[in-house]
Design a protein around this motif. Sequence first.
Motif, PDB file in Angstrom:
ATOM      1  N   ILE A  53      -0.429 -37.276  -8.846  1.00  0.00           N
ATOM      2  CA  ILE A  53       0.140 -36.895 -10.159  1.00  0.00           C
ATOM      3  C   ILE A  53      -0.055 -35.391 -10.375  1.00  0.00           C
ATOM      4  O   ILE A  53       0.857 -34.676 -10.765  1.00  0.00           O
ATOM      5  CB  ILE A  53      -0.506 -37.692 -11.312  1.00  0.00           C
ATOM      6  CG1 ILE A  53      -0.244 -39.189 -11.173  1.00  0.00           C
ATOM      7  CG2 ILE A  53       0.034 -37.206 -12.669  1.00  0.00           C
ATOM      8  CD1 ILE A  53      -0.909 -40.051 -12.238  1.00  0.00           C
ATOM      9  N   CYS A  62       2.074 -25.567 -13.486  1.00  0.00           N
ATOM     10  CA  CYS A  62       1.677 -24.825 -14.691  1.00  0.00           C
ATOM     11  C   CYS A  62       0.182 -24.547 -14.740  1.00  0.00           C
ATOM     12  O   CYS A  62      -0.240 -23.546 -15.301  1.00  0.00           O
ATOM     13  CB  CYS A  62       2.043 -25.608 -15.947  1.00  0.00           C
ATOM     14  SG  CYS A  62       3.811 -25.777 -16.223  1.00  0.00           S
ATOM     15  N   ALA A  69      -2.089 -22.493 -19.948  1.00  0.00           N
ATOM     16  CA  ALA A  69      -2.377 -23.826 -19.400  1.00  0.00           C
ATOM     17  C   ALA A  69      -3.691 -23.692 -18.630  1.00  0.00           C
ATOM     18  O   ALA A  69      -3.769 -22.941 -17.672  1.00  0.00           O
ATOM     19  CB  ALA A  69      -1.244 -24.241 -18.471  1.00  0.00           C
ATOM     20  N   MET A 116     -12.129 -26.957 -16.380  1.00  0.00           N
ATOM     21  CA  MET A 116     -12.373 -27.665 -17.639  1.00  0.00           C
ATOM     22  C   MET A 116     -13.275 -28.874 -17.406  1.00  0.00           C
ATOM     23  O   MET A 116     -14.231 -29.102 -18.134  1.00  0.00           O
ATOM     24  CB  MET A 116     -11.040 -28.155 -18.228  1.00  0.00           C
ATOM     25  CG  MET A 116     -10.567 -27.368 -19.407  1.00  0.00           C
ATOM     26  SD  MET A 116      -8.955 -27.986 -19.967  1.00  0.00           S
ATOM     27  CE  MET A 116      -9.403 -29.442 -20.836  1.00  0.00           C
ATOM     28  N   ARG A 140      -9.351 -34.351 -24.413  1.00  0.00           N
ATOM     29  CA  ARG A 140      -8.284 -33.377 -24.102  1.00  0.00           C
ATOM     30  C   ARG A 140      -7.274 -33.960 -23.128  1.00  0.00           C
ATOM     31  O   ARG A 140      -6.088 -33.659 -23.197  1.00  0.00           O
ATOM     32  CB  ARG A 140      -8.891 -32.073 -23.575  1.00  0.00           C
ATOM     33  CG  ARG A 140      -9.598 -31.285 -24.684  1.00  0.00           C
ATOM     34  CD  ARG A 140     -10.178 -29.985 -24.170  1.00  0.00           C
ATOM     35  NE  ARG A 140     -11.037 -29.348 -25.152  1.00  0.00           N
ATOM     36  CZ  ARG A 140     -10.626 -28.480 -26.083  1.00  0.00           C
ATOM     37  NH1 ARG A 140      -9.354 -28.131 -26.141  1.00  0.00           N
ATOM     38  NH2 ARG A 140     -11.476 -27.951 -26.938  1.00  0.00           N
ATOM     39  N   MET A 141      -7.738 -34.817 -22.214  1.00  0.00           N
ATOM     40  CA  MET A 141      -6.806 -35.473 -21.303  1.00  0.00           C
ATOM     41  C   MET A 141      -5.925 -36.469 -22.067  1.00  0.00           C
ATOM     42  O   MET A 141      -4.750 -36.646 -21.754  1.00  0.00           O
ATOM     43  CB  MET A 141      -7.563 -36.219 -20.195  1.00  0.00           C
ATOM     44  CG  MET A 141      -8.147 -35.319 -19.130  1.00  0.00           C
ATOM     45  SD  MET A 141      -6.878 -34.506 -18.135  1.00  0.00           S
ATOM     46  CE  MET A 141      -6.204 -35.903 -17.242  1.00  0.00           C
ATOM     47  N   GLY A 197      -3.990 -33.858 -24.829  1.00  0.00           N
ATOM     48  CA  GLY A 197      -3.402 -32.575 -24.450  1.00  0.00           C
ATOM     49  C   GLY A 197      -2.205 -32.673 -23.540  1.00  0.00           C
ATOM     50  O   GLY A 197      -1.522 -31.684 -23.308  1.00  0.00           O
ATOM     51  N   PHE A 219       0.983 -41.348 -19.898  1.00  0.00           N
ATOM     52  CA  PHE A 219       0.173 -42.001 -18.869  1.00  0.00           C
ATOM     53  C   PHE A 219      -0.661 -43.151 -19.406  1.00  0.00           C
ATOM     54  O   PHE A 219      -1.100 -43.138 -20.551  1.00  0.00           O
ATOM     55  CB  PHE A 219      -0.746 -40.975 -18.201  1.00  0.00           C
ATOM     56  CG  PHE A 219       0.020 -39.914 -17.472  1.00  0.00           C
ATOM     57  CD1 PHE A 219       0.663 -40.197 -16.281  1.00  0.00           C
ATOM     58  CD2 PHE A 219       0.131 -38.640 -17.998  1.00  0.00           C
ATOM     59  CE1 PHE A 219       1.402 -39.234 -15.622  1.00  0.00           C
ATOM     60  CE2 PHE A 219       0.864 -37.668 -17.345  1.00  0.00           C
ATOM     61  CZ  PHE A 219       1.507 -37.965 -16.153  1.00  0.00           C
TER      62      PHE A 219
HETATM   63  C1  HEC Z   1       5.438 -26.972 -18.149  1.00  0.00           C
HETATM   64  C2  HEC Z   1       4.065 -26.581 -17.938  1.00  0.00           C
HETATM   65  C3  HEC Z   1       3.019 -27.668 -17.972  1.00  0.00           C
HETATM   66  C4  HEC Z   1       2.983 -28.853 -17.250  1.00  0.00           C
HETATM   67  C5  HEC Z   1       4.012 -29.366 -16.247  1.00  0.00           C
HETATM   68  C6  HEC Z   1       1.745 -29.512 -17.624  1.00  0.00           C
HETATM   69  N1  HEC Z   1       1.079 -28.756 -18.523  1.00  0.00           N
HETATM   70 FE1  HEC Z   1      -0.713 -29.235 -19.383  1.00  0.00          FE
HETATM   71  N2  HEC Z   1      -0.552 -27.620 -20.592  1.00  0.00           N
HETATM   72  C7  HEC Z   1       0.385 -26.621 -20.487  1.00  0.00           C
HETATM   73  C8  HEC Z   1       0.077 -25.576 -21.445  1.00  0.00           C
HETATM   74  C9  HEC Z   1       0.858 -24.264 -21.632  1.00  0.00           C
HETATM   75  C10 HEC Z   1      -1.076 -25.995 -22.142  1.00  0.00           C
HETATM   76  C11 HEC Z   1      -1.802 -25.265 -23.255  1.00  0.00           C
HETATM   77  C12 HEC Z   1      -1.170 -25.635 -24.554  1.00  0.00           C
HETATM   78  C13 HEC Z   1      -1.990 -25.168 -25.722  1.00  0.00           C
HETATM   79  O1  HEC Z   1      -3.162 -24.786 -25.582  1.00  0.00           O
HETATM   80  O2  HEC Z   1      -1.468 -25.233 -26.840  1.00  0.00           O
HETATM   81  C14 HEC Z   1      -1.438 -27.299 -21.574  1.00  0.00           C
HETATM   82  C15 HEC Z   1      -2.498 -28.064 -22.037  1.00  0.00           C
HETATM   83  C16 HEC Z   1      -3.001 -29.151 -21.359  1.00  0.00           C
HETATM   84  C17 HEC Z   1      -4.224 -29.839 -21.703  1.00  0.00           C
HETATM   85  C18 HEC Z   1      -5.057 -29.571 -22.928  1.00  0.00           C
HETATM   86  C19 HEC Z   1      -6.005 -28.477 -22.714  1.00  0.00           C
HETATM   87  C20 HEC Z   1      -6.823 -28.185 -23.944  1.00  0.00           C
HETATM   88  O3  HEC Z   1      -7.269 -27.048 -24.013  1.00  0.00           O
HETATM   89  O4  HEC Z   1      -7.030 -29.025 -24.815  1.00  0.00           O
HETATM   90  C21 HEC Z   1      -4.425 -30.809 -20.766  1.00  0.00           C
HETATM   91  C22 HEC Z   1      -5.590 -31.762 -20.676  1.00  0.00           C
HETATM   92  C23 HEC Z   1      -3.308 -30.741 -19.867  1.00  0.00           C
HETATM   93  N3  HEC Z   1      -2.452 -29.740 -20.253  1.00  0.00           N
HETATM   94  C24 HEC Z   1      -3.157 -31.567 -18.781  1.00  0.00           C
HETATM   95  C25 HEC Z   1      -1.984 -31.628 -18.035  1.00  0.00           C
HETATM   96  C26 HEC Z   1      -1.765 -32.592 -16.967  1.00  0.00           C
HETATM   97  C27 HEC Z   1      -2.801 -33.611 -16.512  1.00  0.00           C
HETATM   98  C28 HEC Z   1      -0.509 -32.383 -16.512  1.00  0.00           C
HETATM   99  C29 HEC Z   1       0.238 -33.164 -15.468  1.00  0.00           C
HETATM  100  C30 HEC Z   1       0.354 -34.570 -15.682  1.00  0.00           C
HETATM  101  C31 HEC Z   1       0.069 -31.254 -17.273  1.00  0.00           C
HETATM  102  N4  HEC Z   1      -0.859 -30.846 -18.189  1.00  0.00           N
HETATM  103  C32 HEC Z   1       1.328 -30.723 -17.077  1.00  0.00           C
HETATM  104  C33 HEC Z   1       1.439 -26.587 -19.617  1.00  0.00           C
HETATM  105  C34 HEC Z   1       1.801 -27.623 -18.776  1.00  0.00           C
END
Ligand code: HEC
Length: 212
Positions: free
Chosen positions: A138, A146, A158, A164, A176-177, A180, A193
Motif C-alpha cells: 500500500i 507524496c 506530507a 512519525m 493520525r493514521m 490523517g 482503509f
Molecule cells: C497526494 C499526496 C498524498 C498522498 C498520495 C498521501 N498523502 Fe498523506 N498527506 C499528504 C499531505 C500533504 C499531508 C499533510 C496534510 C496536513 O498536514 O494538513 C498528509 C498527511 C498524512 C497523515 C497525517 C499526518 C499528521 O501530521 O497528522 C497521515 C497519517 C498520512 N498522510 C498517511 C498517508 C498514507 C498512509 C498514505 C497512503 C495510503 C497517504 N498519506 C497518501 C499528502 C499525501
Amino acid sequence: MLIRRALIAVISLAMALPVWASGEHERRLRVEIAILHGDTKILIDPATPPLRRQGVRQRIRSSLGTLGMLARYAVQEGRPPPPGLRKQVADLRALFASKNIRAFARRLDQLKSSQPLDISDFLPLTATPLRLRTGQSIYQSLCMGCHQNPDPTQPNPAPNLFSMAAMMPRDEFVARMLGGIQGVHLTTLQNPFSDEEIASMTAFFDQAQPGR
Ligand code: HEC
C-alpha cells in the motif's frame, strides 16, 4: 489519476473490518481530539519552526471546525454527543481565538482524558509477514510519492511516516493514521482503509527505518 484509480482498487478489496461501522462518529470524534492534542503539543514546542507553527495553527483551526461538525452529525443520527461536548468545543474555539494557548492546551488535556481513543484493535501490533507485505505494498503504490521526501518549504508538508512512527506515542500515531489519511471524493474523502490495512501499514512503518 493513477492514485485515484489505485485507491478505488484498494477500496474494492474485500475488507477484514469495516472502517466506520457502528460507533463510527464516536471513534472519529476521539481520533480528532487525539490529533488536535498532538498538534497542540507541536505548537507549544519552542523547537517548532515558525512556518510549521503557522501550518499547525491552520490544522488546529480546521480540526476545531471538524469537532463541531462531528457533534452535529451525532445529533442528526439520533446519537447524542457526549454531554457538554458542544460547549467544550465552543470554549476551545474561543480560547484558541484569544491566543491563550496554555489554557487551550489544559482544556484539551481534560477533553482527551474524558474521551480516550480505544486503540486495543491495534495493540499489540503483531508484525506478521502478511501485514508487512500488505503495508509495504500500500505504501509503495499509494503513499510514497507524496510522503517520502517532506517539503520543508510547506507549512504542512506530507510527513515522513517512518519518522512519525519512530517519534510518536503509539496512540497518537494510530490516531493520525486513522484520521490523517484521506480518500477520494467518491468516498467523501474519508479514510478508505480497513482497520486491518491500517494495522498493516502501522506495522510496516514501525519496522522500517526513517528515510526509507
Ligand atoms: C497526494 C499526496 C498524498 C498522498 C498520495 C498521501 N498523502 Fe498523506 N498527506 C499528504 C499531505 C500533504 C499531508 C499533510 C496534510 C496536513 O498536514 O494538513 C498528509 C498527511 C498524512 C497523515 C497525517 C499526518 C499528521 O501530521 O497528522 C497521515 C497519517 C498520512 N498522510 C498517511 C498517508 C498514507 C498512509 C498514505 C497512503 C495510503 C497517504 N498519506 C497518501 C499528502 C499525501
